[in-house]
Motif scaffolding. Structure first.
Motif, short mmCIF file in Angstrom:
data_model
loop_
_atom_site.label_atom_id
_atom_site.label_comp_id
_atom_site.label_asym_id
_atom_site.label_seq_id
_atom_site.Cartn_x
_atom_site.Cartn_y
_atom_site.Cartn_z
N GLY A 83 0.81 -1.21 0.00
CA GLY A 83 0.00 0.00 0.00
C GLY A 83 0.84 1.25 0.00
O GLY A 83 2.04 1.21 -0.27
N LEU A 84 0.18 2.35 0.32
CA LEU A 84 0.82 3.67 0.36
C LEU A 84 1.01 4.09 1.81
O LEU A 84 0.07 4.00 2.61
CB LEU A 84 -0.06 4.68 -0.38
N VAL A 85 2.20 4.54 2.13
CA VAL A 85 2.50 4.96 3.49
C VAL A 85 3.44 6.14 3.44
O VAL A 85 4.22 6.29 2.48
CB VAL A 85 3.11 3.78 4.30
N GLN A 86 3.38 6.99 4.45
CA GLN A 86 4.30 8.12 4.53
C GLN A 86 5.66 7.67 5.04
O GLN A 86 5.77 6.66 5.75
CB GLN A 86 3.73 9.19 5.45
N ALA A 87 6.67 8.41 4.69
CA ALA A 87 8.02 8.12 5.18
C ALA A 87 8.01 8.08 6.71
O ALA A 87 7.37 8.90 7.36
CB ALA A 87 9.00 9.18 4.69
N THR A 142 4.47 1.79 -1.76
CA THR A 142 4.82 3.16 -2.13
C THR A 142 5.00 3.98 -0.87
O THR A 142 4.09 4.04 -0.03
CB THR A 142 3.75 3.79 -3.01
N VAL A 143 6.16 4.60 -0.75
CA VAL A 143 6.47 5.42 0.42
C VAL A 143 6.59 6.87 -0.04
O VAL A 143 7.47 7.20 -0.85
CB VAL A 143 7.77 4.97 1.11
N SER A 144 5.73 7.71 0.47
CA SER A 144 5.74 9.12 0.08
C SER A 144 6.61 9.93 1.04
O SER A 144 6.71 9.64 2.23
CB SER A 144 4.32 9.67 0.07
N SER A 145 7.21 10.96 0.49
CA SER A 145 8.11 11.80 1.32
C SER A 145 7.35 12.94 1.98
O SER A 145 6.20 13.20 1.69
CB SER A 145 9.24 12.35 0.45
#
Length: 121
Positions: A10-14, A118-121
Motif C-alpha cells: 500500500g501507500l504509506v508516509q516516510a 509506495t512510500v511518500s516523502s
C-alpha cells in the motif's frame, strides 16, 4: 502446483510501517526457504530478506535494522515487517519460496505476483 499470494502492500508516509504477508498453498511437502525481493521502477530485482526453515535470516544492507522477516511454518506463511520506511523503499515486493512438492523430486523455486509498496516523502 504451488501458489504464493502476497498481501499487505500500500501507500504509506516516510517513517511509517507496513507488514507484508505471503501464504503458500498447493502440493507442498516442505518449504526450504522463503524470501522477499523487490524491484523498483527501472532497476533490477534485489533480495530484501530471506529466511530458512530453521529460522536463519539474512538481509540486504539497506534494510538491516528496519525490516524483519519471519515465518509460520505451520501456515506456510512468511511475513515482512517494514518499519521506518523511506521513499527509496518504494518498489514492487515479490515473495519467493523454495519448495519441495509431492509430485516431483527436487527443490522448485516459486514466485508470487508482487505487491506494490509506495512510500511518500
Amino acid at each position: 502446483q504451488v501458489q504464493l499470494v502476497e498481501s499487505g502492500g500500500g501507500l504509506v508516509q516516510a517513517g511509517g510501517s507496513l507488514r507484508l504477508s505471503c501464504a503458500a498453498s498447493g502440493s507442498i511437502r516442505s518449504i526450504n526457504y522463503m524470501a522477499w525481493y523487490r524491484q523498483a521502477l527501472g532497476r533490477q530485482r534485489e533480495l530484501v530478506a530471506r529466511i530458512t526453515s530453521g529460522g536463519d535470516t539474512n538481509y540486504a544492507d539497506s534494510v538491516k535494522g528496519r525490516f524483519t522477516i519471519s515465518r509460520d511454518n505451520a501456515k506456510n506463511t512468511v511475513y515482512l515487517q517494514m518499519n521506518s520506511l523511506k521513499p527509496e523503499d518504494t518498489a514492487v515486493y515479490y515473495c519467493n519460496a523454495g519448495v519441495i512438492v509431492f509430485t516431483f523430486r527436487g527443490l522448485y523455486d516459486y514466485w508470487g505476483q508482487g505487491t506494490q509498496v509506495t512510500v511518500s516523502s
